[in-house]
Design an enzyme around this catalytic site. Structure first.
Site, mmCIF file in Angstrom:
data_model
loop_
_atom_site.group_PDB
_atom_site.id
_atom_site.type_symbol
_atom_site.label_atom_id
_atom_site.label_comp_id
_atom_site.label_asym_id
_atom_site.label_seq_id
_atom_site.Cartn_x
_atom_site.Cartn_y
_atom_site.Cartn_z
ATOM 1 N N GLU A 161 -3.495 59.488 20.841
ATOM 2 C CA GLU A 161 -3.858 59.250 22.247
ATOM 3 C C GLU A 161 -3.880 60.551 23.038
ATOM 4 O OE1 GLU A 161 -0.697 56.648 23.427
ATOM 5 O OE2 GLU A 161 -1.419 55.032 22.117
ATOM 6 N N ASP A 204 12.256 64.184 11.612
ATOM 7 C CA ASP A 204 13.397 64.478 10.742
ATOM 8 C C ASP A 204 13.603 63.356 9.716
ATOM 9 O OD1 ASP A 204 15.943 66.155 10.395
ATOM 10 O OD2 ASP A 204 16.782 64.145 10.657
HETATM 11 C C1 NOJ Z 1 17.274 67.229 8.090
HETATM 12 C C2 NOJ Z 1 17.723 68.325 9.006
HETATM 13 O O1 NOJ Z 1 16.902 69.439 8.826
HETATM 14 C C3 NOJ Z 1 19.174 68.591 8.661
HETATM 15 O O2 NOJ Z 1 19.648 69.751 9.274
HETATM 16 C C4 NOJ Z 1 19.974 67.389 9.036
HETATM 17 O O3 NOJ Z 1 21.314 67.575 8.629
HETATM 18 C C5 NOJ Z 1 19.440 66.120 8.362
HETATM 19 N N1 NOJ Z 1 18.013 66.038 8.409
HETATM 20 C C6 NOJ Z 1 19.988 64.885 9.028
HETATM 21 O O4 NOJ Z 1 19.428 64.727 10.299
#
Ligand code: NOJ
Length: 509
Positions: free
Chosen positions: A247, A201
């Site tokens: 790994e 993310d």
């Molecule tokens: C991207 C995620 O897809 C989104 O839903 C989130 O609010 C932000 N990153 C922060 O984690």
């Protein structure tokens, strides 16, 4: 690596937005056992993998992306035993499972942040986060949160902390050894439990320029030094993650990148992750020329790195595909992406052609709505719980029969008409179109890189081996004879003269 070990290169990955997929316990919120109950839907659809949005213990501020414990399951989502069972049941059906890890920030309720808050100015616990002294009562810099408003929040003792997202999502300091060590543990933990891949993310946000200098105005260009996006230092972090993935053969990583192909390209280097989202495709108009230009840029970038693109068709952060591209366009673009080299990411509910839902102000949950002072409605309209059945109870089969609790975001009336049950036996439905396309796609799996073909205005065409894909956005019907004899799949019915209406996509041999 064998082809089997690189299964992700051409996979169709179905994004299960957990909170809105299926509710097994009647609280109106989707959960892990809800996914278990519907695995047959995914196997039947013909996808290769499912991606699960975060299910970790969370503060509840950003639908699971504000994590309190990266290695524990939120009781509202289920248990670790449910995760294990889901992995086992999915694998038994030949479905791979992709997790979603959140390295850029924690929840403000994370024990590290609570310690930092209590500790006061200069406390070593604060150095795990980005904290700084204010400028005469003003924040340390003018950075704005991506959800609106200032990106700095005062502790109330002269120091401030950085949150690029919600105020409840303090940014971690990736220069701190504890942060690196703890997150590497998290990555190992989920891979060792059996996850076949991980989405990282906010991949580009993890490195910040020292001193938090001003953000330059205007569009970004290759070589620009942005103070908190896609900085060169983030790649050091991804090279470490790549070693951990390597790994374990057969596992892959995908970077959540936003922006043009040149921004995502470095994340796909051979010693980094295997994929980076080709996110601009989502924002491209339904126009053969514009879509052709966008996909070619990402294809070239991936090819330069010896990779294949990750094509997002939709996701939980953007307007529903059927509303962005229209009720016919949604399937036309899907068949275009499915025909290209690379993995396609299909967002839950888009196989039903669900539209964006207009919710009342009082129903909005996205922190963007509050932080923008009610000017940005946020992402809830794409997150409304899925309709599974004809059901008079009001939740359309999302929750167990007899459930009194309301779904966490209200479903529109008439949602049953779009349910899986309603579309299952209807050969003209969106669901039937996706199912047929995924079946036909097997003939494209190991096909060569596209050869672009000249076509009339408004038509994008390419050949891969003996299969030709044509996207028609010309506004009128397109005769198909010159493109091939055998129709393998189409995003909609051909007209009585065997022509492909606009917008539409067909695969021919
Ligand atoms: C991207 C995620 O897809 C989104 O839903 C989130 O609010 C932000 N990153 C922060 O984690």
């Amino acid at each position: 690596m064998t082809d089997e070990e690189q299964w992700w290169r051409d996979a169709v990955v179905y994004q299960v937005y957990l909170r809105s997929f299926a509710d097994s316990d009647g609280d109106g919120v989707g959960d892990l056992r809800g996914v278990l109950q519907h695995l047959d839907h995914l196997a039947d659809l013909g996808v290769d993998a499912l991606w699960l949005n975060p299910f970790y213990v969370s503060g509840g501020a950003d639908a699971g992306y504000d994590v309190v414990d990266h290695r524990a399951v939120d009781p509202a989502m289920g248990s670790l035993a449910d995760v294990d069972e889901l992995l086992e049941q999915a694998h038994a059906r030949g479905l791979r499972v992709v997790g979603d890890v959140v390295p850029n920030h924690t929840s403000s309720r994370h024990p590290w942040f609570e310690q930092a808050r209590r500790g006061g100015p200069g406390d070593p616990a604060r150095s795990r986060y980005h904290t700084a002294t204010g400028r005469d009562g003003a924040p340390p810099s003018d950075w704005q949160s991506l959800f609106g408003g200032p990106a700095w929040e005062p502790f109330g003792d002269g120091e401030w902390y950085l949150h690029l997202f919600d105020v409840a999502q303090p940014d971690l300091n990736w220069e701190h050894p504890d942060v690196v060590a703890d997150f590497e543990r998290t990555v190992r933990f989920w891979l060792d439990r059996g996850f076949d891949g991980l989405r990282f993310d906010a991949a580009g946000a993890m490195a910040k320029a020292p001193g938090y200098p001003p953000v330059p105005e205007g569009p970004r260009h290759p070589g620009d030094d942005h103070p908190f996006s896609d900085r060169p230092e983030v790649h050091r972090i991804f090279r470490r993650f790549a070693q951990i993935l390597a790994e374990r053969p057969g596992r892959y990583g995908v970077a959540e990148t936003w922006g043009p192909a040149w921004l995502g390209e470095p994340y796909m280097r051979q010693d980094e992750l295997h994929q980076a989202f080709a996110m601009d495709v989502i924002f491209t108009r339904l126009d053969a020329g514009e879509l052709g230009a966008a996909v070619r840029e990402y294809l070239d970038a991936a090819e330069r790195q010896g990779r294949r693109p990750a094509w997002p068709h939709g996701n939980h952060d953007v307007t529903r595909a059927a509303t962005r591209w229209g009720s016919e366009g949604v399937m036309a673009v899907l068949l275009l992406l499915l025909a290209l080299p690379g993995a396609t990411y299909l967002y839950a509910g888009d196989e039903l052609g669900l539209p964006e839902v207009e919710l009342a102000d009082a129903d909005l949950r996205d922190p963007t709505w509050r932080r923008s002072g009610g000017t940005e409605r946020g992402r809830d309209g794409a997150r409304v719980p899925l309709p599974w059945r004809y059901d008079a109870s009001g939740h359309h089969g999302f929750s167990p029969a007899g459930t009194q609790a309301r779904t966490w975001l209200p479903q529109p009336s008439g949602w049953s008409e779009l349910s899986v049950e309603a579309q299952h036996a209807d050969t003209g439905s969106a669901l039937a179109t996706v199912r047929a396309a995924l079946k036909a796609r097997t003939s494209l799996r190991e096909a060569p890189w596209p050869v672009w073909l000249p076509g009339p205005p408004g038509v994008l065409a390419f050949r891969r081996g003996d299969v030709t894909c044509v996207l028609n956005t010309s506004g009128g019907p397109l005769p198909l004879d010159e493109w091939g004899r055998e129709l393998l799949a189409a995003s909609r019915e051909l007209d009585e003269d065997g022509r492909l209406p606009s917008p539409g996509t067909a695969w021919l041999r």
